[in-house]
Design an enzyme around this catalytic site. Structure first.
Site, mmCIF file in Angstrom:
data_model
loop_
_atom_site.group_PDB
_atom_site.id
_atom_site.type_symbol
_atom_site.label_atom_id
_atom_site.label_comp_id
_atom_site.label_asym_id
_atom_site.label_seq_id
_atom_site.Cartn_x
_atom_site.Cartn_y
_atom_site.Cartn_z
ATOM 1 N N HIS A 9 -20.157 -1.083 37.911
ATOM 2 C CA HIS A 9 -21.018 -1.364 36.821
ATOM 3 C C HIS A 9 -20.326 -2.595 35.996
ATOM 4 O O HIS A 9 -18.978 -2.630 35.627
ATOM 5 C CB HIS A 9 -20.604 -0.217 35.961
ATOM 6 C CG HIS A 9 -21.303 -0.150 34.438
ATOM 7 N ND1 HIS A 9 -20.766 -0.207 33.241
ATOM 8 C CD2 HIS A 9 -22.618 -0.378 34.092
ATOM 9 C CE1 HIS A 9 -21.580 -0.011 32.249
ATOM 10 N NE2 HIS A 9 -22.913 -0.305 32.786
ATOM 11 N N ARG A 10 -21.093 -3.466 36.014
ATOM 12 C CA ARG A 10 -20.506 -5.070 35.344
ATOM 13 C C ARG A 10 -19.441 -5.398 36.231
ATOM 14 O O ARG A 10 -18.453 -6.206 35.766
ATOM 15 C CB ARG A 10 -20.162 -4.820 33.776
ATOM 16 C CG ARG A 10 -21.436 -4.135 33.227
ATOM 17 C CD ARG A 10 -20.912 -4.065 31.507
ATOM 18 N NE ARG A 10 -21.749 -3.125 30.768
ATOM 19 C CZ ARG A 10 -21.714 -2.676 29.438
ATOM 20 N NH1 ARG A 10 -20.740 -3.153 28.854
ATOM 21 N NH2 ARG A 10 -22.499 -1.812 29.163
ATOM 22 N N GLU A 36 -23.626 -3.763 39.745
ATOM 23 C CA GLU A 36 -24.638 -3.611 38.834
ATOM 24 C C GLU A 36 -24.156 -5.035 37.752
ATOM 25 O O GLU A 36 -23.002 -4.907 37.379
ATOM 26 C CB GLU A 36 -24.531 -2.376 38.132
ATOM 27 C CG GLU A 36 -25.426 -2.027 37.226
ATOM 28 C CD GLU A 36 -25.332 -2.328 35.724
ATOM 29 O OE1 GLU A 36 -26.071 -2.400 34.888
ATOM 30 O OE2 GLU A 36 -24.090 -2.860 35.301
ATOM 31 N N ASP A 38 -25.814 -7.491 34.258
ATOM 32 C CA ASP A 38 -26.945 -7.608 33.340
ATOM 33 C C ASP A 38 -27.384 -9.195 33.231
ATOM 34 O O ASP A 38 -26.462 -9.948 33.131
ATOM 35 C CB ASP A 38 -26.529 -7.214 31.803
ATOM 36 C CG ASP A 38 -25.960 -5.709 32.018
ATOM 37 O OD1 ASP A 38 -26.494 -4.732 31.794
ATOM 38 O OD2 ASP A 38 -24.583 -5.787 31.936
ATOM 39 N N HIS A 51 -23.720 -8.577 29.024
ATOM 40 C CA HIS A 51 -24.535 -7.380 28.579
ATOM 41 C C HIS A 51 -25.318 -7.541 27.413
ATOM 42 O O HIS A 51 -26.302 -7.174 26.856
ATOM 43 C CB HIS A 51 -23.439 -6.359 28.553
ATOM 44 C CG HIS A 51 -23.987 -4.864 28.260
ATOM 45 N ND1 HIS A 51 -24.057 -4.607 26.728
ATOM 46 C CD2 HIS A 51 -24.822 -3.827 28.665
ATOM 47 C CE1 HIS A 51 -24.735 -3.543 26.661
ATOM 48 N NE2 HIS A 51 -25.258 -3.013 27.754
ATOM 49 N N GLU A 111 -29.967 -5.754 35.897
ATOM 50 C CA GLU A 111 -30.726 -4.999 34.555
ATOM 51 C C GLU A 111 -31.174 -6.000 33.712
ATOM 52 O O GLU A 111 -30.427 -7.115 33.198
ATOM 53 C CB GLU A 111 -29.600 -4.391 33.828
ATOM 54 C CG GLU A 111 -30.200 -3.733 32.739
ATOM 55 C CD GLU A 111 -29.483 -2.748 31.686
ATOM 56 O OE1 GLU A 111 -29.762 -2.428 30.571
ATOM 57 O OE2 GLU A 111 -28.423 -2.510 32.284
ATOM 58 N N LYS A 113 -32.356 -7.547 30.438
ATOM 59 C CA LYS A 113 -32.189 -7.177 29.128
ATOM 60 C C LYS A 113 -33.240 -7.651 28.480
ATOM 61 O O LYS A 113 -33.097 -8.650 27.344
ATOM 62 C CB LYS A 113 -31.049 -7.977 28.392
ATOM 63 C CG LYS A 113 -29.441 -7.411 29.337
ATOM 64 C CD LYS A 113 -29.337 -6.033 29.408
ATOM 65 C CE LYS A 113 -28.831 -5.772 28.277
ATOM 66 N NZ LYS A 113 -28.220 -4.224 28.101
ATOM 67 N N ASP A 231 -17.495 2.151 36.272
ATOM 68 C CA ASP A 231 -16.629 1.332 35.930
ATOM 69 C C ASP A 231 -15.466 1.139 36.948
ATOM 70 O O ASP A 231 -14.606 0.186 37.002
ATOM 71 C CB ASP A 231 -16.105 1.554 34.589
ATOM 72 C CG ASP A 231 -17.220 1.243 33.414
ATOM 73 O OD1 ASP A 231 -18.002 0.409 33.957
ATOM 74 O OD2 ASP A 231 -16.967 1.844 32.338
#
Length: 245
Positions: A9-10, A36, A38, A51, A111, A113, A231
């Site tokens: 995640h990120r 993953e 953003d 993000h 993702e 945004k 994470d």
């Protein structure tokens, strides 16, 4: 058994400043099989990975990404808020990440945004970048704005999409079918084993977020999810190796 996707995640956001190249690289070292991130768009139409819509939290300045050129975004440090060791880390571009993973088997979850700022044309721009790298089969595009997902499917039916949602969608696999989505990216508390089973039967997979506790990971794996967004990709790596997955 199908391989469970270990989505960092990120990047490895539990260990490095989120959505930076050092975070993405560390995620791969820790066994992540997916990343993953953003996607937002600068004033001059460049795709950047951050993000928040502003640099407030990670860059310490109250500036909107949409109001800055790529050069202006890159002039801000987004590493030292996490730890002084990472001072000088900057917001990466989508191209930088795709270059990092192009010669690996890594799945990339982008993702979009498009909730606070609409970013006209971002869907087409992202797909153009993905196609330039020949990575259509390794990309999942997700968003809380499901109109963006429909637009992506119109442009590129071959690229997978994932519906992001927080809670209580009724029979979400039917909704996924309706908008042509391939996956459900549900908040970790929004799913129970029965939902995972019903979705699987309908040909739709679950990739819950953001799951950081090993016990919770274990329960979701037992429920039959196809991937987990975390994470701490190292925790999931360890769990999967113990289970022989």
């Amino acid at each position: 058994m199908t391989e469970i996707i270990n989505f960092a995640h990120r990047g490895a956001a539990g260990h490095r400043p989120e959505n930076t190249m050092v975070s993405f690289a560390r995620a791969l070292e820790l066994g992540a099989t997916g990343i993953e991130t953003d996607v937002q768009m600068t004033k001059d139409g460049e795709l950047v990975l951050i993000h928040d819509e502003t640099l407030d939290r990670t860059g310490g300045v109250s500036l909107w990404i949409k109001d800055l050129t790529l050069a202006e975004v890159k002039s801000h440090d987004v590493g030292s808020w996490f730890h002084e060791d990472y001072r000088g880390e900057t917001v990466p571009t989508l191209q930088q990440l795709l270059e990092l993973v192009k010669d690996t088997d890594t799945i990339v979850n982008l993702e979009l945004k498009t909730g606070v700022v609409m970013y006209p044309g971002i869907e087409a721009k992202v797909i153009e970048a993905v196609r330039r790298f020949g990575m259509e089969k390794r990309i999942i595009i997700s968003s809380f704005n499901h109109y963006s997902l429909v637009e992506c499917k119109k442009i590129a039916p071959e690229i997978r999409t994932g519906i992001l949602y927080m809670e209580g969608l009724y029979e979400p696999w039917n909704y996924a079918k309706q908008i042509g989505a391939d996956a459900l990216h549900a908040y970790k508390y929004a799913l129970i084993p029965e939902l995972v089973a019903a979705a699987k039967q309908a040909g739709v997979v679950y990739h819950p977020f953001t799951v950081n506790e090993s016990e919770h990971m274990k329960a979701l794996l037992q429920a039959g999810v196809a991937g987990i967004i975390t994470d701490y990709p190292d925790r999931l790596t360890e769990l999967l190796s113990k289970q022989g997955v």
